[in-house]
Design an enzyme around this catalytic site. Structure first.
Site, PDB file in Angstrom:
ATOM      1  N   ARG A 160       0.830  -1.215   0.000  1.00 40.53           N
ATOM      2  CA  ARG A 160       0.000   0.000   0.000  1.00 40.53           C
ATOM      3  C   ARG A 160       0.860   1.258   0.000  1.00 40.53           C
ATOM      4  NH1 ARG A 160      -3.892  -3.463  -1.199  1.00 40.53           N
ATOM      5  NH2 ARG A 160      -4.390  -4.838   0.511  1.00 40.53           N
ATOM      6  N   ASN A 202       3.599  -6.855   8.206  1.00 46.02           N
ATOM      7  CA  ASN A 202       3.659  -8.235   7.717  1.00 46.02           C
ATOM      8  C   ASN A 202       5.153  -8.535   7.630  1.00 46.02           C
ATOM      9  OD1 ASN A 202       0.863  -8.360   7.420  1.00 46.02           O
ATOM     10  ND2 ASN A 202       0.955  -7.532   5.347  1.00 46.02           N
ATOM     11  N   LYS A 279       2.263  -7.316  14.533  1.00 42.59           N
ATOM     12  CA  LYS A 279       0.970  -7.713  13.993  1.00 42.59           C
ATOM     13  C   LYS A 279       0.892  -9.221  14.205  1.00 42.59           C
ATOM     14  CE  LYS A 279      -1.486  -8.033   9.518  1.00 42.59           C
ATOM     15  NZ  LYS A 279      -1.592  -7.500   8.152  1.00 42.59           N
ATOM     16  N   GLU A 283      -4.708 -11.619   9.655  1.00 39.84           N
ATOM     17  CA  GLU A 283      -4.513 -11.829   8.224  1.00 39.84           C
ATOM     18  C   GLU A 283      -3.391 -12.825   7.929  1.00 39.84           C
ATOM     19  OE1 GLU A 283      -4.064  -7.772   6.731  1.00 39.84           O
ATOM     20  OE2 GLU A 283      -6.236  -7.658   6.476  1.00 39.84           O
ATOM     21  N   ARG A 317      -0.441  -4.536  17.849  1.00 41.22           N
ATOM     22  CA  ARG A 317      -1.579  -4.063  17.051  1.00 41.22           C
ATOM     23  C   ARG A 317      -2.865  -4.804  17.404  1.00 41.22           C
ATOM     24  NH1 ARG A 317      -1.341  -4.352  11.379  1.00 41.22           N
ATOM     25  NH2 ARG A 317      -2.020  -2.254  10.919  1.00 41.22           N
ATOM     26  N   LYS A 351      -6.353   0.843  15.177  1.00 33.71           N
ATOM     27  CA  LYS A 351      -6.781   1.671  14.037  1.00 33.71           C
ATOM     28  C   LYS A 351      -7.964   2.533  14.447  1.00 33.71           C
ATOM     29  CE  LYS A 351      -5.204  -1.345  10.289  1.00 33.71           C
ATOM     30  NZ  LYS A 351      -5.521  -2.055   9.038  1.00 33.71           N
ATOM     31  N   ASP A 356     -11.304  -0.990   8.836  1.00 35.16           N
ATOM     32  CA  ASP A 356      -9.998  -0.865   8.196  1.00 35.16           C
ATOM     33  C   ASP A 356      -9.827   0.417   7.392  1.00 35.16           C
ATOM     34  OD1 ASP A 356      -7.526  -1.390   7.259  1.00 35.16           O
ATOM     35  OD2 ASP A 356      -8.112  -2.919   5.817  1.00 35.16           O
ATOM     36  N   GLU A 378      -3.752   4.428  15.500  1.00 34.81           N
ATOM     37  CA  GLU A 378      -3.096   4.188  14.211  1.00 34.81           C
ATOM     38  C   GLU A 378      -3.949   4.804  13.105  1.00 34.81           C
ATOM     39  OE1 GLU A 378      -1.312   0.259  13.295  1.00 34.81           O
ATOM     40  OE2 GLU A 378      -2.348   0.372  11.361  1.00 34.81           O
ATOM     41  N   GLU A 384      -4.706   4.052   0.969  1.00 35.30           N
ATOM     42  CA  GLU A 384      -5.107   2.708   0.547  1.00 35.30           C
ATOM     43  C   GLU A 384      -6.542   2.683   0.028  1.00 35.30           C
ATOM     44  OE1 GLU A 384      -4.667  -0.272   3.576  1.00 35.30           O
ATOM     45  OE2 GLU A 384      -5.766  -1.781   2.432  1.00 35.30           O
ATOM     46  N   HIS A 512     -16.515  -0.391   2.470  1.00 32.98           N
ATOM     47  CA  HIS A 512     -15.759  -1.476   1.850  1.00 32.98           C
ATOM     48  C   HIS A 512     -16.428  -2.043   0.588  1.00 32.98           C
ATOM     49  CE1 HIS A 512     -12.263  -3.869   1.820  1.00 32.98           C
ATOM     50  NE2 HIS A 512     -12.025  -3.819   3.115  1.00 32.98           N
TER      51      HIS A 512
HETATM   52  O1  GCW Z   1      -5.994  -2.942   5.376  1.00 33.48           O
HETATM   53  C1  GCW Z   1      -5.235  -4.049   5.471  1.00 33.48           C
HETATM   54  C2  GCW Z   1      -4.366  -3.937   4.281  1.00 33.48           C
HETATM   55  C3  GCW Z   1      -3.134  -4.768   4.402  1.00 33.48           C
HETATM   56  C4  GCW Z   1      -2.433  -4.387   5.698  1.00 33.48           C
HETATM   57  C5  GCW Z   1      -3.399  -4.626   6.851  1.00 33.48           C
HETATM   58  C6  GCW Z   1      -2.823  -4.221   8.195  1.00 33.48           C
HETATM   59  C7  GCW Z   1      -0.121  -4.446   6.248  1.00 33.48           C
HETATM   60  O2  GCW Z   1      -5.111  -4.291   3.158  1.00 33.48           O
HETATM   61  O3  GCW Z   1      -2.336  -4.485   3.297  1.00 33.48           O
HETATM   62  O4  GCW Z   1      -1.266  -5.125   5.866  1.00 33.48           O
HETATM   63  O5  GCW Z   1      -4.537  -3.864   6.669  1.00 33.48           O
HETATM   64  O6  GCW Z   1      -3.090  -3.111   8.630  1.00 33.48           O
HETATM   65  O7  GCW Z   1      -2.138  -5.012   8.801  1.00 33.48           O
END
Ligand code: GCW
Length: 674
Positions: A160, A202, A279, A283, A317, A351, A356, A378, A384, A512
């Site tokens: 992103r 990640n 993290k 995901e 996170r 966040k 998201d 955050e 994005e 979304h």
């Molecule tokens: O919004 C999602 C994004 C991912 C991102 C994730 C996160 C770094 O699509 O790309 O990964 O959030 O915040 O961990």
């Protein structure tokens, strides 16, 4: 960026400044003091269009004297102890004083970094052409950790990112230190940002290898004088990834020992490391739940590894969501039971919204629910969900909206900003982070206006009460021009740009609707995916009977996560702010809106309004040619054209798609879908 230091164009003002600042006098010789003095020299020579003298003693009339009571006898003699006491370790005072009976301007602080921040503030005054008469400014940050996050991979591709490859040229580090590294530090320090996380959440385990630590140490060396601490995103499964252990179970003593030793090694390379960002169990990333432990077990184990060292913290996170539950609105369920269980050097990084970084979200209910847990915000500067570095979408209004949200957690005044500051729950550690996007693009951020969101983030991390409008105006003045004929329309353009983005993508609390994966264009029709919460129909719930996600007690009841007074407002279809309506309610197509229109008519209206707002932005920009250099003028003009095209695609895709459910005509008076 905003450190362009072009000559002051107003001649009268230039003359006055030249009289008011004759010399820079700095006494301390630390690297930070030298950087402060050098920045003043560089900037003043640019703004005043003449070289400026420097000295270490005997200030001339109208000298600018900088320092701390410890490093400067001149400052110590002023007896500013009471004023400085209130300003802490990072604050500063900018004031007119008499030194040896001569008028002088003084930038004083308790520490060298305070002097550096004060110097940048002083320069902002000139860049924005403010009066220097009778100066008396005291300022100190409201939050401790003011951190930027990079989602940069070790192969230099940015997740992103959208502004080129990663700034960190791992191939040539540590031997070659690009001058951009120092400029990057200056940009951040000019806002009072005091931490950076270099790599993607990640995280590649190799970040902890000696090979990379050596490179990171070289960057830390460049950032250190600017007091920007280095943090690293770590991969939770590092012990097995390094091949040293077969497990990363946080309660296994071998794992604990592994992290202690590895962390000691990291501190050998970077003795003032700020800590780790993690993290976990999100995901597909590994985490303590893989070993039947919880987030607190994982975070505390890492935090214990930090403790013997200097001020280390773990940013853990809270961005987790599970595909098996009925409502993705639920990191709350995982974290709320752990309130009070986190070590004191852990800070939960949350966040702003529960899903998201969507164009508009209600706030994440964790902020009002975790009374005994350090938490930090955050935000996302990288766009994005706002058209990457192609669309103009100043994020200041989103940040402001989020920080000023009243949660009622402890009655009135429990705004998100006050919670972050530790005023509501009396938490000890505070902070704010933003995912930023600078890369190898010559202008750092791709679209020149993405810089403004970085700027606004930094200003609000220092003081969450600074308004989006103030930040926009400062940025415009420093980055483009002080001409009022430019400032007024451009400020309006910036202040509308986020709402335009909401309107042409997902108005009235829709969310979304993106094509999965890239998050750029619309695909409200997405229904097949490996996970239900990775489809658009999951979010909008369009049906013949209406639109929106029912999160009241007749639906997922996510509304119960909010403090009672707010849950009551959000839960009442007639009281909920219309901009959040479809976040919380499934509403009939004929539902009457405040405007008198039906839901369907209002939805169409908003989508069309979004496109019109982009067109108004184009018109406003086209009128600015006189005040903007040719390159930036042409670039922004071209990008706005792309934005208009994309906004129409969004509008038409969504309106036509939702029409298949509403079965209603597009009301008269709107242009035909293209
Ligand atoms: O919004 C999602 C994004 C991912 C991102 C994730 C996160 C770094 O699509 O790309 O990964 O959030 O915040 O961990």
């Amino acid at each position: 960026m905003w450190l362009r230091y072009q000559p002051i164009s107003n001649e009268q003002q230039l003359k006055t400044y030249r009289k008011q600042i004759t010399q820079v006098v700095a006494q301390g010789d630390s690297a930070t003091m030298q950087k402060a003095a050098a920045e003043l020299q560089r900037c003043l020579s640019g703004l005043l269009a003449k070289p400026i003298a420097s000295a270490t003693k005997n200030p001339a009339k109208n000298a600018l004297v900088i320092g701390t009571p410890n490093n400067s006898t001149l400052i110590a003699a002023l007896g500013l102890n009471t004023e400085l006491a209130a300003l802490g370790d990072e604050g500063y005072l900018i004031a007119e004083q008499k030194i040896n009976k001569r008028t002088a301007l003084v930038i004083a602080a308790n520490t060298d970094v305070g002097v550096l921040y004060g110097s940048f503030h002083f320069l902002h005054l000139l860049q924005t052409q403010q009066s220097l008469d009778n100066l008396n400014i005291g300022s100190a940050p409201k939050l401790q950790h003011r951190v930027v996050n990079h989602w940069d991979n070790l192969n230099r591709v940015e997740e992103r990112g959208y502004a080129g490859l990663s700034l960190w040229d791992w191939g040539t580090l540590p031997d070659h230190k690009s001058e951009r590294y120092e400029d990057y530090a200056r940009i951040n320090a000019s806002l009072g940002i005091n931490g950076t996380v270099l790599n993607n959440v990640n995280a590649d385990p190799r970040i902890l290898s000696d090979q990379f630590l050596e490179k990171i140490a070289a960057l830390a060396y460049v950032f250190r004088p600017y007091r920007i601490k280095m943090y690293l995103s770590i991969n939770y499964n590092s012990p097995p990834a390094f091949g040293d252990l077969e497990t990363a179970d946080p309660l296994d003593p071998r794992v604990q020992q592994w992290w202690k030793e590895r962390t000691a090694r990291v501190y050998k390379y970077i003795p003032d490391l700020g800590g780790y960002l993690v993290k976990a169990n999100s995901e597909g990333q590994p985490g303590p739940q893989d070993y039947n432990r919880n987030h607190a077990d994982g975070a505390n184990m890492l935090a214990a590894g930090q403790k013997p060292f200097w001020l280390g913290v773990v940013f853990w996170r809270a961005f987790v969501y599970s595909p098996d539950i009925g409502d993705r609105f639920r990191s709350y369920d995982e974290f709320r039971p752990l309130d009070g269980k986190f070590a004191d050097n852990v800070i939960l990084q949350v966040k702003n919204g529960p899903i998201d970084f969507q164009p508009r979200e209600p706030y994440s209910a964790l902020f009002s629910a975790m009374e005994k847990t350090n938490m930090m915000m955050e935000f996302q500067v990288t766009q994005e969900y706002f058209g990457f570095a192609t669309h103009l979408a100043y994020q200041g209004p989103l940040f402001e909206e989020s920080l000023r949200t009243e949660t009622y957690a402890k009655g009135e005044g429990s705004t998100i900003g006050n919670i972050l500051e530790g005023k509501v729950f009396k938490t000890k550690r505070t902070g704010m982070a933003a995912v930023i996007n600078p890369g190898t693009d010559r202008n750092w951020t791709g679209h020149p206006f993405v810089q403004s969101s970085w700027y606004a983030f930094g200003r609000m991390a220092w003081d969450h009460e600074i308004s989006a409008e103030t930040a926009a105006e400062e940025w415009l003045r420093m980055t483009f021009s002080n001409e009022q004929k430019f400032i007024d329309p451009m400020k309006e353009l910036m202040m509308t740009s986020r709402e335009a983005g909401v309107n042409y993508r997902s108005p009235l609390g829709l969310t979304h609707l993106y094509s999965q994966g890239d998050h750029y264009g619309p695909a409200p029709w997405t229904e097949n995916s490996e996970r239900p919460d990775w489809t658009a129909i999951y979010y909008h719930r369009a049906a013949k009977d209406g639109l929106g996600f029912n999160r009241t007690n007749t639906g997922s009841n996510a509304i119960a996560q909010y403090p009672a007074p707010l849950a009551k407002i959000y839960g009442d279809v007639n009281a909920v702010p219309e901009e959040l309506l479809l976040w919380f309610h499934h509403v009939s197509w004929d539902h009457k809106m405040k405007s008198g229109r039906t839901l369907w008519e209002e939805l169409v209206h908003k989508y069309y309004e979004g496109v019109e707002q982009v067109r108004a932005m184009q018109t406003a920009w086209d009128a600015q040619e006189a005040w903007v250099d040719a390159a930036r003028f042409a670039q922004v003009k071209a990008l706005l054209k792309v934005q208009e095209r994309d906004a129409i695609i969004w509008r038409d895709s969504c309106v036509l798609y939702f029409q298949t459910y509403s079965g209603k005509l597009i009301p008269a008076g709107y242009e035909k879908p293209k």
